[in-house]
Design a protein around this motif. Structure first.
Motif, PDB file in Angstrom:
ATOM      1  N   ILE A  65     -18.940  -0.234  -3.641  1.00  0.00           N
ATOM      2  CA  ILE A  65     -17.544   0.193  -3.774  1.00  0.00           C
ATOM      3  C   ILE A  65     -17.430   1.528  -2.730  1.00  0.00           C
ATOM      4  O   ILE A  65     -17.485   2.016  -1.939  1.00  0.00           O
ATOM      5  CB  ILE A  65     -17.090  -0.228  -4.914  1.00  0.00           C
ATOM      6  N   ASN A  66     -18.195   2.857  -3.534  1.00  0.00           N
ATOM      7  CA  ASN A  66     -18.140   3.946  -3.456  1.00  0.00           C
ATOM      8  C   ASN A  66     -18.398   4.177  -2.027  1.00  0.00           C
ATOM      9  O   ASN A  66     -17.829   4.687  -1.461  1.00  0.00           O
ATOM     10  CB  ASN A  66     -19.148   4.992  -3.910  1.00  0.00           C
ATOM     11  N   ASN A  67     -20.189   3.641  -1.370  1.00  0.00           N
ATOM     12  CA  ASN A  67     -20.126   4.357  -0.181  1.00  0.00           C
ATOM     13  C   ASN A  67     -18.763   3.940   0.739  1.00  0.00           C
ATOM     14  O   ASN A  67     -18.595   4.952   1.892  1.00  0.00           O
ATOM     15  CB  ASN A  67     -21.287   3.395   0.393  1.00  0.00           C
ATOM     16  N   PRO A  68     -18.604   2.720   1.205  1.00  0.00           N
ATOM     17  CA  PRO A  68     -17.397   1.994   1.821  1.00  0.00           C
ATOM     18  C   PRO A  68     -16.352   3.163   2.294  1.00  0.00           C
ATOM     19  O   PRO A  68     -15.570   3.837   2.929  1.00  0.00           O
ATOM     20  CB  PRO A  68     -16.565   0.465   1.413  1.00  0.00           C
ATOM     21  N   LEU A  69     -15.932   3.236   0.456  1.00  0.00           N
ATOM     22  CA  LEU A  69     -14.366   4.495   0.178  1.00  0.00           C
ATOM     23  C   LEU A  69     -14.766   5.713   1.487  1.00  0.00           C
ATOM     24  O   LEU A  69     -14.348   6.122   1.385  1.00  0.00           O
ATOM     25  CB  LEU A  69     -14.844   4.512  -1.758  1.00  0.00           C
ATOM     26  N   GLN A  70     -16.263   5.841   0.751  1.00  0.00           N
ATOM     27  CA  GLN A  70     -16.508   7.314   1.300  1.00  0.00           C
ATOM     28  C   GLN A  70     -15.954   7.556   3.097  1.00  0.00           C
ATOM     29  O   GLN A  70     -15.648   8.203   3.905  1.00  0.00           O
ATOM     30  CB  GLN A  70     -17.623   7.681   1.059  1.00  0.00           C
ATOM     31  N   ILE A  71     -16.627   6.013   3.675  1.00  0.00           N
ATOM     32  CA  ILE A  71     -16.549   5.443   4.709  1.00  0.00           C
ATOM     33  C   ILE A  71     -14.840   6.037   5.421  1.00  0.00           C
ATOM     34  O   ILE A  71     -14.798   6.515   5.882  1.00  0.00           O
ATOM     35  CB  ILE A  71     -17.308   4.249   5.036  1.00  0.00           C
ATOM     36  N   ILE A  72     -14.411   4.706   4.338  1.00  0.00           N
ATOM     37  CA  ILE A  72     -12.916   4.722   4.966  1.00  0.00           C
ATOM     38  C   ILE A  72     -12.274   6.175   4.776  1.00  0.00           C
ATOM     39  O   ILE A  72     -11.509   6.687   5.492  1.00  0.00           O
ATOM     40  CB  ILE A  72     -12.390   3.939   3.820  1.00  0.00           C
ATOM     41  N   ARG A  73     -12.549   7.097   3.432  1.00  0.00           N
ATOM     42  CA  ARG A  73     -12.404   8.450   3.657  1.00  0.00           C
ATOM     43  C   ARG A  73     -11.956   9.341   5.334  1.00  0.00           C
ATOM     44  O   ARG A  73     -11.614   9.839   5.914  1.00  0.00           O
ATOM     45  CB  ARG A  73     -12.496   9.202   2.552  1.00  0.00           C
ATOM     46  N   ALA A  74     -13.763   9.598   5.283  1.00  0.00           N
ATOM     47  CA  ALA A  74     -14.073   9.575   6.652  1.00  0.00           C
ATOM     48  C   ALA A  74     -13.018   9.323   7.368  1.00  0.00           C
ATOM     49  O   ALA A  74     -12.551  10.265   8.479  1.00  0.00           O
ATOM     50  CB  ALA A  74     -15.098   9.750   7.013  1.00  0.00           C
ATOM     51  N   GLU A  75     -12.955   8.303   7.709  1.00  0.00           N
ATOM     52  CA  GLU A  75     -11.969   7.450   8.850  1.00  0.00           C
ATOM     53  C   GLU A  75     -11.002   8.446   8.399  1.00  0.00           C
ATOM     54  O   GLU A  75     -10.478   8.023   9.923  1.00  0.00           O
ATOM     55  CB  GLU A  75     -12.593   6.880   9.108  1.00  0.00           C
ATOM     56  N   GLN A  76     -10.490   8.207   7.443  1.00  0.00           N
ATOM     57  CA  GLN A  76      -8.924   8.809   7.075  1.00  0.00           C
ATOM     58  C   GLN A  76      -8.575  10.005   8.297  1.00  0.00           C
ATOM     59  O   GLN A  76      -7.598   9.660   8.960  1.00  0.00           O
ATOM     60  CB  GLN A  76      -8.694   8.323   6.015  1.00  0.00           C
ATOM     61  N   THR A  77      -9.838  10.773   7.313  1.00  0.00           N
ATOM     62  CA  THR A  77      -9.439  11.927   8.076  1.00  0.00           C
ATOM     63  C   THR A  77     -10.263  12.298   9.341  1.00  0.00           C
ATOM     64  O   THR A  77      -9.465  13.598   9.753  1.00  0.00           O
ATOM     65  CB  THR A  77     -10.881  12.682   7.263  1.00  0.00           C
ATOM     66  N   LEU A  78     -10.652  11.677   9.832  1.00  0.00           N
ATOM     67  CA  LEU A  78     -10.654  12.054  11.838  1.00  0.00           C
ATOM     68  C   LEU A  78      -9.260  11.740  12.592  1.00  0.00           C
ATOM     69  O   LEU A  78      -8.780  12.032  13.304  1.00  0.00           O
ATOM     70  CB  LEU A  78     -11.991   9.944  12.142  1.00  0.00           C
ATOM     71  N   ILE A  79      -8.849  10.299  11.916  1.00  0.00           N
ATOM     72  CA  ILE A  79      -7.968   9.966  12.536  1.00  0.00           C
ATOM     73  C   ILE A  79      -6.270  10.907  11.707  1.00  0.00           C
ATOM     74  O   ILE A  79      -5.301  11.033  13.366  1.00  0.00           O
ATOM     75  CB  ILE A  79      -6.486   8.255  11.819  1.00  0.00           C
ATOM     76  N   GLU A  80      -5.811  10.876  10.715  1.00  0.00           N
ATOM     77  CA  GLU A  80      -5.542  12.169  10.689  1.00  0.00           C
ATOM     78  C   GLU A  80      -5.403  13.289  11.715  1.00  0.00           C
ATOM     79  O   GLU A  80      -4.797  13.989  12.221  1.00  0.00           O
ATOM     80  CB  GLU A  80      -5.530  13.174   9.353  1.00  0.00           C
ATOM     81  N   THR A  81      -6.794  13.928  12.135  1.00  0.00           N
ATOM     82  CA  THR A  81      -7.619  14.714  13.139  1.00  0.00           C
ATOM     83  C   THR A  81      -6.943  14.718  14.377  1.00  0.00           C
ATOM     84  O   THR A  81      -6.164  15.577  14.523  1.00  0.00           O
ATOM     85  CB  THR A  81      -9.053  14.924  12.862  1.00  0.00           C
ATOM     86  N   ILE A  82      -7.366  13.478  14.909  1.00  0.00           N
ATOM     87  CA  ILE A  82      -7.007  13.212  15.778  1.00  0.00           C
ATOM     88  C   ILE A  82      -6.043  13.377  16.434  1.00  0.00           C
ATOM     89  O   ILE A  82      -5.041  13.511  17.270  1.00  0.00           O
ATOM     90  CB  ILE A  82      -7.768  12.007  16.610  1.00  0.00           C
ATOM     91  N   LEU A  83      -4.685  12.752  15.547  1.00  0.00           N
ATOM     92  CA  LEU A  83      -3.078  12.613  15.634  1.00  0.00           C
ATOM     93  C   LEU A  83      -2.624  13.738  15.821  1.00  0.00           C
ATOM     94  O   LEU A  83      -2.201  14.402  16.719  1.00  0.00           O
ATOM     95  CB  LEU A  83      -2.940  12.063  14.617  1.00  0.00           C
TER      96      LEU A  83
END
Ligand code: ADP
Length: 565
Positions: free
Chosen positions: A345-363
């Protein structure tokens, strides 16, 4: 658990039978041997004793009779040597001599003198025998031949059974004979008188088997003893034997020849009477045998049942432990699996976290370049994103905790600050306690020294204590009113951690068992009974002590005392 009952499908039937057989056979063999050997020696010695007693009686009796006959012979010899034929031949002479003789022994009935031709020349006594000729009498012929003679019982001229002692005196004017008759009754009494039990008797037979004295159990003077054929045989000394009489009764005999092997002295006693003690011994042995046998068998049954009952209990216990072991190993597997899940579960979580950061940065960039204007919607979007971040971080934290807890590795002791470590562990159970409506208090003191410990192991101990406490509290209060207090304080340079609850408590009976592996009061699936035993071992290895105090229905407090670093 109940007791062990022998049922139809008794799994211990064969074993029980084996134990029973060996428990019966092993003591029975020496017991029987001892009884048989004891009986053998006892009876042989009794037999020997009885026979030697008989022998002694015959020996003594024979001596008494021989002594009596010799005495009487000596009496006559004395007269023959002291008086001449002429002295005796006078009527007053023989009367006086006979009276003197009677004074010596009242066994003499009469006294007579005979000339060489067998004529009875002088007589003193109750019969009218003077003048008779005894030339042809058996005794007269014998005495002339042998100088002296003791006759068998015979009737003679007087037609009354009697026996005589006769002596031949060789003089210058030819030979003459002196003869005395012995009182049959007196002699009879003397022979008959033996000190033996009821059936014991003594009598004399002549060489033809005729009674020379009466026999108490039947046998008149001069009658023939019909049984004598069997034992009227020449022998030296004393002979003992067992023989059946014509009437069918067995007798124990002791015989000896006396009077120059002319008379047989017989002492006999009914065998049953003589060996009565033997029979009693026999009964005694049978009784001992029966009692001993019953005791052995009863003991064997008792012991076999006891052993089997214990075995059944142990087996039952083993089955229960096996069952618990299975549950425990399943739990261990589950632990390992959850570690795997956490990792996955840790791996997908890290990906979600990375994606979230990306979305936040883009926004943020879009808004900076004014391609996206700030509005209520964008604010909500940013809020959602930060909420995602918080929740993902929380998930990551949980998976980290699971991984830390499940990781099975060699303990790595290090310096540990209990003051900050304990609240961290508590945080793991805060949510669970909250759900159960438990108020959780912490009482962390100041100046707590560092300790040396493996953090994950100490965490395992504390989590276990906390979980047990939560369970005990909900057991008593359900989900309202539970209290849990964790304390940390320094005590004499050591560190004391306590976990107290107001749960159901531990019964006095269970108090001694809770640290034993597999002891649990929880239902199957809820507890393994391993927790406290493992905790105890961990704390002991750290050089610490773990104690418990509890009051049933009120609560429990576990205290861990650890040395400072
Ligand atoms: P488990 O929790 O699997 O039963 P443990 O070794 O941790 O195994 O505990 C053994 C037993 O000790 C429990 O089943 C329970 O009866 C008793 N016990 C442990 N802690 C507490 C407590 N805080 N309050 C009451 N009973 C307790």
């Amino acid at each position: 658990m109940g007791g062990y009952n022998a049922t139809k499908q008794d799994p211990y039937k064969k074993l029980r039978l084996q134990i029973l057989t060996s428990m019966i056979i092993v003591p029975v063999i020496p017991f029987v041997l001892i009884v048989i050997i004891g009986f053998y020696y006892f009876t042989t010695s009794l037999q020997t004793e009885t026979i030697s007693k008989m022998t002694r009686i015959v020996e003594d009796h024979c001596q008494v009779i021989e002594f009596f006959l010799n005495e009487r012979k000596s009496d006559l010899r004395f007269i023959a040597d002291s008086y001449s034929f002429d002295d005796l031949n006078r009527r007053e002479g023989i009367e006086k001599i006979f009276n003197d003789l009677r004074k010596k022994s009242n066994a003499f009935v009469d006294l007579g003198v005979f000339n060489e031709a067998g004529k009875h020349v002088a007589y003193s006594g109750p019969y009218r025998l003077a003048g008779r000729s005894y030339k042809e009498a058996e005794w007269f012929k014998e005495v002339m031949k042998k100088d002296y003679y003791i006759s068998d019982i015979f009737l003679g001229f007087r037609k009354v059974p009697h026996f005589v002692i006769a002596l031949c005196k060789k003089g210058d004017n030819g030979s003459w004979v002196i003869r005395a008759t012995i009182d049959t009754l007196l002699f009879n009494n003397m022979v008959e008188k033996v000190r033996m039990s009821k059936t014991g008797e003594a009598y004399i037979l002549n060489s033809s088997g005729l009674f020379q004295t009466e026999r108490r159990s039947g046998g008149n003077l001069m009658d023939r003893d019909p049984d004598s054929k069997g034992y009227l045989i020449p022998h030296r000394g004393i002979r003992t034997f067992i023989e059946k009489s014509g009437a069918g009764d067995a007798y124990l005999y002791a015989t000896t020849w006396l009077k120059d092997d002319n008379w047989l002295l017989v002492v006999r006693q009914e065998k049953a009477d003589a060996f009565r003690a033997l029979r009693s011994a026999g009964y005694l042995v049978v009784m001992i045998g029966i009692l001993g046998g019953v005791a052995i068998v009863a003991m064997a049954f008792f012991m076999a049942n006891r052993i089997i009952r214990n075995m059944a209990r142990v087996d039952e216990e083993k089955n229960r432990l096996d069952q618990q072991l299975i549950v425990a190993s399943r739990l261990a597997e589950l632990g390992e699996m959850s570690a795997g899940f956490a990792h996955e579960i840790n791996n997908p979580l890290q990906i979600i976290r990375a994606e979230q950061t990306l979305i936040e940065t883009i926004l943020s960039e879009l808004m900076e370049r004014r391609e996206l204007t700030e509005s209520e919607d964008t604010a909500e979007l940013m809020d959602s994103l930060s909420q995602i971040k918080v929740q993902v971080d929380r998930c990551a934290e949980i998976t980290q905790e699971i991984l830390k807890f499940a990781r099975q590795k060699e303990p790595v002791p290090g310096k540990l600050n209990v003051k900050s470590f304990v609240p961290e562990v508590i945080r793991l159970v805060v949510r669970k306690a909250g759900v159960e409506g438990i108020t959780l208090e912490q009482d962390i003191g100041d100046d707590i020294p560092l300790i040396t410990a493996d953090a994950s192991q100490l965490q395992q101990v504390l989590v276990n204590l906390l979980n047990n406490a939560i369970y005990a509290v909900t057991e008593l209060h359900g989900s309202l009113g539970g209290e849990l207090r964790v304390g940390v304080r320094s005590a004499d340079g050591r560190v004391e951690i306590s976990v107290a609850d107001n749960g159901c408590g531990i019964s006095r009976e269970n108090m001694g068992k809770i640290f034993a592996p597999f002891f649990t009061t929880k239902p199957v699936g809820k507890g393994t009974g391993l927790g406290l035993s493992v905790c105890y071992g961990i704390i002991e290895k750290m050089g610490g002590v773990m104690e418990v105090a509890s009051t049933e229905g009120e609560g429990t407090i576990f205290t861990i005392n650890l040395p400072s670093a």
